[in-house]
Design a protein around this motif. Sequence first.
Motif, mmCIF file in Angstrom:
data_model
loop_
_atom_site.group_PDB
_atom_site.id
_atom_site.type_symbol
_atom_site.label_atom_id
_atom_site.label_comp_id
_atom_site.label_asym_id
_atom_site.label_seq_id
_atom_site.Cartn_x
_atom_site.Cartn_y
_atom_site.Cartn_z
ATOM 1 N N GLY A 245 -88.352 -31.785 -41.222
ATOM 2 C CA GLY A 245 -88.994 -32.861 -40.475
ATOM 3 C C GLY A 245 -88.102 -34.056 -40.176
ATOM 4 O O GLY A 245 -88.298 -34.721 -39.147
ATOM 5 N N PHE A 246 -87.133 -34.354 -41.039
ATOM 6 C CA PHE A 246 -86.332 -35.561 -40.801
ATOM 7 C C PHE A 246 -85.530 -35.494 -39.511
ATOM 8 O O PHE A 246 -85.070 -36.515 -38.995
ATOM 9 N N LYS A 247 -85.355 -34.262 -38.965
ATOM 10 C CA LYS A 247 -84.609 -34.128 -37.712
ATOM 11 C C LYS A 247 -85.413 -34.596 -36.502
ATOM 12 O O LYS A 247 -84.853 -34.834 -35.433
ATOM 13 N N SER A 248 -86.709 -34.720 -36.671
ATOM 14 C CA SER A 248 -87.581 -35.061 -35.539
ATOM 15 C C SER A 248 -87.725 -36.578 -35.449
ATOM 16 O O SER A 248 -88.577 -37.180 -36.111
ATOM 17 N N GLY A 249 -86.873 -37.190 -34.648
ATOM 18 C CA GLY A 249 -86.814 -38.654 -34.557
ATOM 19 C C GLY A 249 -88.123 -39.285 -34.110
ATOM 20 O O GLY A 249 -88.860 -38.713 -33.312
ATOM 21 N N GLN A 270 -76.205 -39.223 -46.664
ATOM 22 C CA GLN A 270 -76.083 -38.160 -47.664
ATOM 23 C C GLN A 270 -75.810 -36.826 -46.975
ATOM 24 O O GLN A 270 -76.701 -35.981 -46.881
ATOM 25 N N ALA A 271 -74.591 -36.686 -46.500
ATOM 26 C CA ALA A 271 -74.258 -35.490 -45.719
ATOM 27 C C ALA A 271 -74.442 -34.215 -46.522
ATOM 28 O O ALA A 271 -74.765 -33.161 -45.968
ATOM 29 N N SER A 272 -74.271 -34.291 -47.837
ATOM 30 C CA SER A 272 -74.384 -33.075 -48.644
ATOM 31 C C SER A 272 -75.824 -32.554 -48.664
ATOM 32 O O SER A 272 -76.062 -31.376 -48.901
ATOM 33 N N GLU A 273 -76.788 -33.434 -48.401
ATOM 34 C CA GLU A 273 -78.187 -33.023 -48.473
ATOM 35 C C GLU A 273 -78.862 -32.937 -47.102
ATOM 36 O O GLU A 273 -79.837 -32.206 -46.936
ATOM 37 N N TYR A 274 -78.365 -33.710 -46.135
ATOM 38 C CA TYR A 274 -79.042 -33.790 -44.840
ATOM 39 C C TYR A 274 -78.016 -33.654 -43.731
ATOM 40 O O TYR A 274 -77.388 -34.630 -43.329
ATOM 41 N N GLY A 275 -77.864 -32.439 -43.240
ATOM 42 C CA GLY A 275 -76.834 -32.167 -42.252
ATOM 43 C C GLY A 275 -77.332 -32.275 -40.829
ATOM 44 O O GLY A 275 -78.454 -32.721 -40.563
ATOM 45 N N PHE A 276 -76.493 -31.834 -39.905
ATOM 46 C CA PHE A 276 -76.831 -31.929 -38.485
ATOM 47 C C PHE A 276 -77.858 -30.883 -38.071
ATOM 48 O O PHE A 276 -78.756 -31.159 -37.292
ATOM 49 N N TRP A 277 -77.741 -29.668 -38.633
ATOM 50 C CA TRP A 277 -78.588 -28.581 -38.125
ATOM 51 C C TRP A 277 -79.954 -28.565 -38.805
ATOM 52 O O TRP A 277 -80.968 -28.546 -38.121
ATOM 53 N N ALA A 278 -79.965 -28.518 -40.124
ATOM 54 C CA ALA A 278 -81.198 -28.628 -40.917
ATOM 55 C C ALA A 278 -82.301 -27.667 -40.481
ATOM 56 O O ALA A 278 -83.477 -28.023 -40.406
ATOM 57 N N ASN A 279 -81.917 -26.415 -40.211
ATOM 58 C CA ASN A 279 -82.938 -25.407 -39.913
ATOM 59 C C ASN A 279 -83.592 -24.945 -41.206
ATOM 60 O O ASN A 279 -82.933 -24.790 -42.230
ATOM 61 N N VAL A 280 -84.890 -24.692 -41.141
ATOM 62 C CA VAL A 280 -85.634 -24.308 -42.349
ATOM 63 C C VAL A 280 -85.201 -22.920 -42.811
ATOM 64 O O VAL A 280 -85.151 -21.978 -42.013
ATOM 65 N N ASN A 281 -84.883 -22.820 -44.087
ATOM 66 C CA ASN A 281 -84.516 -21.519 -44.665
ATOM 67 C C ASN A 281 -84.902 -21.511 -46.142
ATOM 68 O O ASN A 281 -84.330 -22.257 -46.932
ATOM 69 N N GLU A 283 -84.217 -19.446 -48.331
ATOM 70 C CA GLU A 283 -83.174 -18.893 -49.204
ATOM 71 C C GLU A 283 -82.093 -19.904 -49.563
ATOM 72 O O GLU A 283 -81.264 -19.642 -50.427
ATOM 73 N N VAL A 284 -82.078 -21.022 -48.877
ATOM 74 C CA VAL A 284 -81.021 -22.020 -49.130
ATOM 75 C C VAL A 284 -81.662 -23.255 -49.760
ATOM 76 O O VAL A 284 -82.329 -24.032 -49.075
ATOM 77 N N PRO A 285 -81.470 -23.417 -51.053
ATOM 78 C CA PRO A 285 -82.132 -24.553 -51.708
ATOM 79 C C PRO A 285 -81.484 -25.877 -51.325
ATOM 80 O O PRO A 285 -80.307 -25.943 -50.980
ATOM 81 N N HIS A 286 -82.284 -26.911 -51.371
ATOM 82 C CA HIS A 286 -81.765 -28.274 -51.308
ATOM 83 C C HIS A 286 -80.944 -28.473 -52.580
ATOM 84 O O HIS A 286 -81.220 -27.828 -53.599
ATOM 85 N N PRO A 287 -79.939 -29.337 -52.572
ATOM 86 C CA PRO A 287 -79.139 -29.509 -53.802
ATOM 87 C C PRO A 287 -79.966 -29.884 -55.026
ATOM 88 O O PRO A 287 -79.542 -29.657 -56.152
ATOM 89 N N ARG A 288 -81.173 -30.446 -54.794
ATOM 90 C CA ARG A 288 -81.953 -30.896 -55.958
ATOM 91 C C ARG A 288 -83.267 -30.146 -56.158
ATOM 92 O O ARG A 288 -83.986 -30.435 -57.100
ATOM 93 N N TRP A 289 -83.628 -29.249 -55.256
ATOM 94 C CA TRP A 289 -84.868 -28.493 -55.453
ATOM 95 C C TRP A 289 -84.853 -27.228 -54.598
ATOM 96 O O TRP A 289 -84.049 -27.102 -53.672
ATOM 97 N N SER A 290 -85.774 -26.334 -54.926
ATOM 98 C CA SER A 290 -85.888 -25.079 -54.171
ATOM 99 C C SER A 290 -86.601 -25.328 -52.844
ATOM 100 O O SER A 290 -87.458 -26.194 -52.736
ATOM 101 N N GLN A 291 -86.236 -24.535 -51.842
ATOM 102 C CA GLN A 291 -86.957 -24.575 -50.561
ATOM 103 C C GLN A 291 -87.750 -23.286 -50.356
ATOM 104 O O GLN A 291 -88.207 -23.018 -49.244
#
Lengths: 329, 64
Positions: A245-249, A270-281, A283-291
């Motif tokens: 959701g954060f990608k939706s200005g 916080q580039a390590s946590e919130y990148g440019f693409w940020a597609n939902v997946n 299988e790829v956890p956030h650095p601090r929690w599961s997605q």
Amino acid sequence: MLIKRPRGWEIPDSQATPEHLVTNRRALMAAAGAGVMLAPTAARAQFWRRSEPADPWARTPATVPDLPPAMRNTRYPAGRDLSAERDAVTYNNFYEFGSDKGIWTTALKMPTRPWTVKVEGMVESPGEFDVDDLIRRIGLEERTYRLRCVEAWGMTVPWTGFQLSKLLDIVKPLGSAKFVRFETAQKPEVMTGLRQSWYPWPHIEGCTIEEAGNELTFMPVGLFGKPLPPQNGGPFRVVFPWKYGFKSGKSIARITLTDERPKSFWETLQASEYGFWANVNPEVPHPRWSQASERLIGSNERVPTRIFNGYGEFVAGLYSNLQNERLWA
Amino acid sequence: MTPLGAAIFATWPEFLNTLQAGVQRRIAPELWDWVFLPLLEWPVWVVPGALGLLLLILAPGRRR
């Protein structure tokens, strides 16, 4: 006879400073220092006090018009129940107004009319458009999208708006335009977060020109059939339902077509946590929690998260040649 | 003058956002706006200044 004439420096004992005041002078200094430091805080406390409006749909100004009728587009079935209206407009992230989920009480103070958006950069026909003129010119439809927040919660809401590609048809992007940059309005009189001058305001988000042209990329001006309230990004925002959701200005004031990839607000922080693409997946956890799953706001039911938030059939092709990119953060 | 918040952000970009989320979500939203934010807006020299004042207050009194 002894006559005592007091000299200039002699004073009667009755005028001496009491002992307890002399010995406590350090405490007095501390109290004075604390008073000086806290005075601005106390003054601002009154100014910024959050007064809770009763109605999260309240319009500012009250004359904000109803939306014209919108056809429901059933091409994108949500596959789950709608979230409750009240939850959708009282559980929000909008960093300019704060970090907590109750920012709606403050956000409602932001006027949403008149509102214009500039569309500029690498386009044939740049312009500044009044939101109500755009609504009349392009027309509206209603789409129910799943919303997946990077914080592992989700909602399902009906947006009213138009496809971004229809706005791009008006301004006619040049062939050199590779990216689209979305800039959130800055309203320091109501956005308390802007006082944090060390952050890279204005809030920027961005996407590729191909993502902007995708049929799912939507520009809502309404929610549940009513004008989009500011806490949800009103009066005019972008929604990428397959991204976090954060990608939706929100509350967009400027759209720029460019050949440079925009560096978003959160990417800067916080580039390590919130990148440019940020597609939902999942299988790829956030650095601090599961997605892997998400909590549905309202029911608190936990459901599995789907890749591209379940919209893969519409968008997976956008990324087929981008496997070297960090697509999932 | 550089605000204290800017100095912290330059040193540790993630810290203030994490702190703000913790304060506003777990304690009280107003606490950030009313207390933390005004302090972060103070010039960065306030930190050594406040420490100096504290030491002055805590220091034993001079002998007379």
